[in-house]
Motif scaffolding. Structure first.
Motif, mmCIF file in Angstrom:
data_model
loop_
_atom_site.group_PDB
_atom_site.id
_atom_site.type_symbol
_atom_site.label_atom_id
_atom_site.label_comp_id
_atom_site.label_asym_id
_atom_site.label_seq_id
_atom_site.Cartn_x
_atom_site.Cartn_y
_atom_site.Cartn_z
ATOM 1 N N UNK A 1 0.814 -1.209 0.000
ATOM 2 C CA UNK A 1 0.000 0.000 0.000
ATOM 3 C C UNK A 1 0.844 1.253 0.000
ATOM 4 N N UNK A 2 0.186 2.376 0.173
ATOM 5 C CA UNK A 2 0.858 3.671 0.189
ATOM 6 C C UNK A 2 0.970 4.176 1.624
ATOM 7 N N UNK A 3 2.192 4.175 2.192
ATOM 8 C CA UNK A 3 2.359 4.622 3.574
ATOM 9 C C UNK A 3 1.851 6.049 3.783
ATOM 10 N N UNK A 4 1.118 6.244 4.872
ATOM 11 C CA UNK A 4 0.609 7.559 5.251
ATOM 12 C C UNK A 4 0.952 7.792 6.715
ATOM 13 N N UNK A 5 1.052 9.060 7.133
ATOM 14 C CA UNK A 5 1.363 9.337 8.533
ATOM 15 C C UNK A 5 0.261 8.817 9.460
ATOM 16 N N UNK A 6 0.658 8.315 10.611
ATOM 17 C CA UNK A 6 -0.292 7.878 11.629
ATOM 18 C C UNK A 6 0.084 8.541 12.943
ATOM 19 N N UNK B 1 10.001 -22.178 12.755
ATOM 20 C CA UNK B 1 11.213 -22.055 11.936
ATOM 21 C C UNK B 1 11.136 -20.861 10.996
ATOM 22 N N UNK B 2 9.910 -20.338 10.759
ATOM 23 C CA UNK B 2 9.738 -19.227 9.820
ATOM 24 C C UNK B 2 8.678 -18.271 10.359
ATOM 25 N N UNK B 3 8.907 -16.978 10.127
ATOM 26 C CA UNK B 3 7.957 -15.941 10.528
ATOM 27 C C UNK B 3 7.817 -14.946 9.382
ATOM 28 N N UNK B 4 6.562 -14.596 9.056
ATOM 29 C CA UNK B 4 6.276 -13.587 8.026
ATOM 30 C C UNK B 4 5.515 -12.436 8.663
ATOM 31 N N UNK B 5 5.940 -11.211 8.351
ATOM 32 C CA UNK B 5 5.265 -10.015 8.861
ATOM 33 C C UNK B 5 4.899 -9.108 7.689
ATOM 34 N N UNK B 6 3.664 -8.597 7.696
ATOM 35 C CA UNK B 6 3.183 -7.706 6.635
ATOM 36 C C UNK B 6 2.515 -6.491 7.263
ATOM 37 N N UNK B 7 3.005 -5.301 6.893
ATOM 38 C CA UNK B 7 2.365 -4.048 7.285
ATOM 39 C C UNK B 7 1.619 -3.531 6.059
ATOM 40 N N UNK B 8 0.290 -3.509 6.138
ATOM 41 C CA UNK B 8 -0.538 -3.197 4.978
ATOM 42 C C UNK B 8 -1.283 -1.879 5.187
ATOM 43 N N UNK B 9 -0.940 -0.879 4.322
ATOM 44 C CA UNK B 9 -1.665 0.393 4.325
ATOM 45 C C UNK B 9 -2.835 0.251 3.344
ATOM 46 N N UNK B 10 -4.012 -0.086 3.859
ATOM 47 C CA UNK B 10 -5.185 -0.243 3.009
ATOM 48 C C UNK B 10 -5.887 1.081 2.773
ATOM 49 N N UNK B 11 -7.053 1.003 2.089
ATOM 50 C CA UNK B 11 -7.822 2.216 1.816
ATOM 51 C C UNK B 11 -8.481 2.761 3.077
ATOM 52 N N UNK B 12 -8.894 1.854 3.968
ATOM 53 C CA UNK B 12 -9.659 2.284 5.136
ATOM 54 C C UNK B 12 -8.946 2.023 6.463
ATOM 55 N N UNK B 13 -7.907 1.181 6.442
ATOM 56 C CA UNK B 13 -7.285 0.819 7.712
ATOM 57 C C UNK B 13 -5.825 0.431 7.513
ATOM 58 N N UNK B 14 -5.108 0.452 8.591
ATOM 59 C CA UNK B 14 -3.730 -0.005 8.646
ATOM 60 C C UNK B 14 -3.726 -1.340 9.377
ATOM 61 N N UNK B 15 -3.129 -2.354 8.784
ATOM 62 C CA UNK B 15 -3.144 -3.691 9.367
ATOM 63 C C UNK B 15 -1.735 -4.255 9.462
#
Length: 594
Positions: free
Chosen positions: A401-406, A432-446
């Motif tokens: 997504x498109x990072x925005x200030x929070x 043994x494995x870890x995945x992390x996702x920071x998602x800037x959506x249209x309505x929320x940050x997840x």
């Protein structure tokens, strides 16, 4: 190790073997050995009662003692002296029993050369010294747990220091921020101390001031002749001080004061003891910093909220040492088998103390996490997750997504949730494995963090409120900023934690479960443990200890007896580990209710 001769007591009844040992030690280069010989155990025990030795070479087959009993009787007479046992070629099992009972090493007669003998003796002494240091560090931390008032615990601190370094007087001096003096903070002495607590030494033209300004220790072996500063010379002459060490108290690269030891004996301290004093000071610095911070928090308690925070900080800091002690206990268990790992555990415990101190300080000042002061949100979250790479896990962090200030509150919440998720993975997941996702959506940050670990039974977890694995704080933090947390897991198939925080003005939407948490793992099911304790750091330390067992998994944590009762009935764990005293419902009543 110092260059002074090592005193070796050889207990061996065979004259030929004794003569060979003496000849081998005579060939060694470097620090010499001073060998004494006894041909009976009774004579060896008499020698041990007469004077100290550095290491014992012990034959297990003697005219007046046979087998493991020989070692047991010797260790009982000299519990702090390292023992290397001597055995015949057909006595390997007996030698291993002795090592398992506490011997530092064993040597097989007929296979020993000079290098092997010298290395075994020196390593035995070094390992024993390291073990003593670990015990002292452990006890220093235990003393700190008993209270944050340094004056109240300093007698116990000085008792532990004396186990490694003898002294007539021990004191700690602290430099207040931006002041041009150092102030005596705590004193332990045989008889009346030279200076009472609160006495101030100038920062300039004094030995303590020099140590604070330069960060380098000072060793005087012949006072007052070696004394440099007029005040130092006068004090040494007046009070008969002949040897003294001034050692910097360093916390995160900053000198906050000095540890000072003196003796009325000339040449009492060596360069090796100076190194030991510095090692002790490195651990004392953490204790002093925590005590100073507690005093700072009490001074800030002019408003009701500050007063409440001071009480909470006292409890949090005191309990944080329990987790550190568990780390040190683990180090002690490793000492005889893996000295390198034991040292790393000690360093890890010290790092935990520094990190806890920094977070506590920021709590007092109501600041956001330090990592957000110098990184973007994505970088900060990534740094939290990449801690797992140091444990050997494969870590993949990404942003979409498109990072925005929070707001600071939202950024702080996501960092705290990431840290809690990482802590849970380290404690429970065996991943043994870890995945992390920071998602800037249209309505929320997840933020989503998923692992391929052992997982747990989601059908038994409450759908709202605190789930298992210590998720209470995640839910509370998310709700405080208008967000929500969803936990998905499958036994043997990993866990996924997602926190969703709507942007201002966006509608709140419930998170939908996502498929694909990973492949099921094969093998017998692990022993499922539920842990109940009202102190989070205690739970963390116990979970880390249980994590060493591959067939044990902590399926849930509870912060009080009521929560433990509900989770036990829902999850049906194989074992319940509970504190006796907890808010609402104590451990004894909890077990009776179940």
């Amino acid at each position: 190790m110092s260059d002074k001769p090592l005193k070796v007591l050889l207990v061996e009844d065979n004259p030929g073997d004794a003569r060979l040992i003496r000849e081998l030690l005579a060939e060694t280069r470097g620090a010499p050995f001073h060998l004494e010989h006894a041909d009976r155990l009774s004579l060896g025990l008499e020698r041990l009662a007469a004077a100290a030795v550095d290491v014992i070479l012990l034959d297990l087959s003697l005219p007046d003692a046979q087998g493991l009993d020989t070692f047991v009787r010797t260790q009982a007479r000299a519990p702090g002296v390292p023992i290397v046992v001597l055995t015949g070629a057909d006595d390997d099992m007996l030698a291993l029993e002795a090592v398992q009972s506490g011997a530092q090493d064993y040597l097989v007669k007929g296979t020993v050369d000079t290098n092997l003998l010298v290395r075994s003796l020196r390593h035995a002494v070094e390992r024993e010294e390291l073990t003593k240091r670990l015990h002292v560090v452990n006890e220093l931390m235990r003393a700190a747990v008993s209270g944050l008032d340094i004056a109240g615990i300093f007698d116990r601190v000085s008792e532990q220091v004396r186990k490694l370094i003898d002294f007539d007087r021990l004191s700690i001096a602290v430099r207040p921020p931006d002041e041009d003096y150092v102030e005596v903070y705590a004193v332990a002495a045989e008889g009346r101390p030279l200076f009472d607590k609160g006495y101030r030494w100038p920062l300039h033209e004094t030995a303590m001031g020099e140590v604070v300004l330069t960060g380098r220790p000072i060793l005087r072996k012949n006072c007052p002749e070696e004394s440099v500063y007029p005040h130092e010379f006068a004090v040494a002459k007046q009070h008969g001080i002949r040897s003294v060490m001034f050692v910097p108290l360093k916390s995160k690269g900053r000198v906050i004061g000095t540890v000072n030891l003196d003796s009325c004996q000339p040449a009492r301290y060596s360069e090796q003891e100076l190194k030991t004093a510095q090692e002790i000071a490195n651990h004392l610095a953490v204790i002093v910093e925590h005590a100073l911070l507690y005093e700072e928090s009490k001074e800030l308690a002019t408003l009701q909220e500050r007063s409440r925070l001071a009480h909470e900080l006292h409890d949090a800091l005191a309990q944080s040492f329990i987790g550190i002690i568990l780390e040190l206990d683990m180090a002690e268990r490793m000492m005889r088998t893996d000295v390198g790992s034991a040292r790393r555990e000690v360093e890890r415990a010290r790092q935990m103390a520094h990190e806890g101190l920094e977070e506590a300080r920021r709590s007092v000042l109501a600041l956001r996490p330090a990592v957000l002061e110098k990184m973007s949100l994505y970088e900060a979250v990534t740094s939290e997750v990449e801690v797992l790479a140091g444990d050997g896990l494969t870590v993949n962090a990404s942003v979409s997504g498109n990072p925005v200030p929070v707001t600071d509150e939202v950024a702080t919440t996501l960092c705290r949730v990431a840290r809690e998720a990482v802590a849970n993975i380290r404690k429970h997941a065996k991943a043994t494995r870890v995945d992390a996702l920071l998602d800037y959506g249209d309505e929320a940050l997840a933020l989503t963090i998923a692992d391929d670990g052992v997982g747990f039974d989601t059908y038994a977890e409450p759908s709202a409120g605190a789930g298992g694995f210590g998720l209470t704080s995640m839910h509370e933090r998310a709700h405080a900023v208008g967000g929500e947390v969803q936990v998905e897991s499958a036994a043997g198939g990993g866990t996924r934690v997602t926190v969703r925080i709507p942007f201002a003005g966006a509608p709140a939407r419930r998170l939908e479960p996502q498929p694909g948490l990973g492949a099921q793992r094969e093998g017998p099911p692990p022993i499922r443990v539920l842990l109940a304790d009202d102190h989070a750091v205690v739970r963390q330390g116990i979970c880390r200890a249980l994590d060493e067992a591959p067939d044990i998994v902590v399926v849930a944590e509870a912060a009080d007896g009521i929560e433990a009762l509900a989770k036990t009935r829902a999850l049906r764990p194989d074992v319940l580990v509970t504190d006796v005293r907890m808010p609402g419902l104590g451990g004894i009543d909890l077990v009776a209710t179940l």
